[in-house]
Design a protein around this motif. Sequence first.
Motif, PDB file in Angstrom:
ATOM      1  N   GLN A 191       0.838  -1.192   0.000  1.00  0.00           N
ATOM      2  CA  GLN A 191       0.000   0.000   0.000  1.00  0.00           C
ATOM      3  C   GLN A 191       0.872   1.239   0.000  1.00  0.00           C
ATOM      4  O   GLN A 191       1.842   1.325   0.737  1.00  0.00           O
ATOM      5  CB  GLN A 191      -0.911   0.006   1.225  1.00  0.00           C
ATOM      6  N   SER A 192       0.499   2.204  -0.839  1.00  0.00           N
ATOM      7  CA  SER A 192       1.199   3.485  -0.903  1.00  0.00           C
ATOM      8  C   SER A 192       0.178   4.604  -0.731  1.00  0.00           C
ATOM      9  O   SER A 192      -0.905   4.557  -1.310  1.00  0.00           O
ATOM     10  CB  SER A 192       1.907   3.648  -2.248  1.00  0.00           C
ATOM     11  N   ASN A 193       0.536   5.583   0.071  1.00  0.00           N
ATOM     12  CA  ASN A 193      -0.328   6.742   0.295  1.00  0.00           C
ATOM     13  C   ASN A 193       0.437   8.004  -0.097  1.00  0.00           C
ATOM     14  O   ASN A 193       1.618   8.128   0.167  1.00  0.00           O
ATOM     15  CB  ASN A 193      -0.731   6.852   1.771  1.00  0.00           C
ATOM     16  N   PHE A 194      -0.273   8.943  -0.708  1.00  0.00           N
ATOM     17  CA  PHE A 194       0.328  10.206  -1.099  1.00  0.00           C
ATOM     18  C   PHE A 194      -0.713  11.298  -0.887  1.00  0.00           C
ATOM     19  O   PHE A 194      -1.884  11.130  -1.250  1.00  0.00           O
ATOM     20  CB  PHE A 194       0.758  10.156  -2.579  1.00  0.00           C
ATOM     21  N   GLY A 195      -0.314  12.394  -0.283  1.00  0.00           N
ATOM     22  CA  GLY A 195      -1.259  13.477  -0.052  1.00  0.00           C
ATOM     23  C   GLY A 195      -0.619  14.835  -0.225  1.00  0.00           C
ATOM     24  O   GLY A 195       0.560  15.015   0.046  1.00  0.00           O
ATOM     25  N   ILE A 240      -5.616  13.364  -2.142  1.00  0.00           N
ATOM     26  CA  ILE A 240      -5.148  12.147  -1.495  1.00  0.00           C
ATOM     27  C   ILE A 240      -5.228  11.004  -2.501  1.00  0.00           C
ATOM     28  O   ILE A 240      -6.232  10.842  -3.198  1.00  0.00           O
ATOM     29  CB  ILE A 240      -5.983  11.793  -0.255  1.00  0.00           C
ATOM     30  N   SER A 241      -4.171  10.236  -2.586  1.00  0.00           N
ATOM     31  CA  SER A 241      -4.129   9.073  -3.473  1.00  0.00           C
ATOM     32  C   SER A 241      -3.689   7.864  -2.668  1.00  0.00           C
ATOM     33  O   SER A 241      -2.678   7.902  -1.969  1.00  0.00           O
ATOM     34  CB  SER A 241      -3.160   9.328  -4.627  1.00  0.00           C
ATOM     35  N   ILE A 242      -4.462   6.793  -2.737  1.00  0.00           N
ATOM     36  CA  ILE A 242      -4.128   5.549  -2.058  1.00  0.00           C
ATOM     37  C   ILE A 242      -4.094   4.432  -3.102  1.00  0.00           C
ATOM     38  O   ILE A 242      -5.070   4.227  -3.827  1.00  0.00           O
ATOM     39  CB  ILE A 242      -5.145   5.205  -0.962  1.00  0.00           C
ATOM     40  N   VAL A 243      -2.973   3.740  -3.183  1.00  0.00           N
ATOM     41  CA  VAL A 243      -2.813   2.644  -4.133  1.00  0.00           C
ATOM     42  C   VAL A 243      -2.593   1.350  -3.351  1.00  0.00           C
ATOM     43  O   VAL A 243      -1.691   1.278  -2.529  1.00  0.00           O
ATOM     44  CB  VAL A 243      -1.618   2.890  -5.084  1.00  0.00           C
ATOM     45  N   VAL A 244      -3.450   0.361  -3.595  1.00  0.00           N
ATOM     46  CA  VAL A 244      -3.337  -0.939  -2.919  1.00  0.00           C
ATOM     47  C   VAL A 244      -3.103  -1.995  -3.991  1.00  0.00           C
ATOM     48  O   VAL A 244      -3.880  -2.105  -4.943  1.00  0.00           O
ATOM     49  CB  VAL A 244      -4.611  -1.263  -2.109  1.00  0.00           C
TER      50      VAL A 244
END
Length: 62
Positions: A34-38, A53-57
């Motif tokens: 999981q990667s989170n970017f804000g 906000i971007s969340i990649v799973v």
Amino acid sequence: MSKGSGAILDGKIVPIVGSPGLVSSTLTWETITQSNFGVDIGLFKNQFLVHLISIVVIPRIC
């Protein structure tokens, strides 16, 4: 738990319960990356706010 057919005790069938065997070596597990970017942006003395906000799973079978 595994359940057997039972044993005869005093002429009656008594259920037998035992623990399961070892887990098969062919069984696979899932892992998750999981990667989170804000980003927060405030414009005009914070009168206009933007929140991105971007969340990649990424699920993966091992």
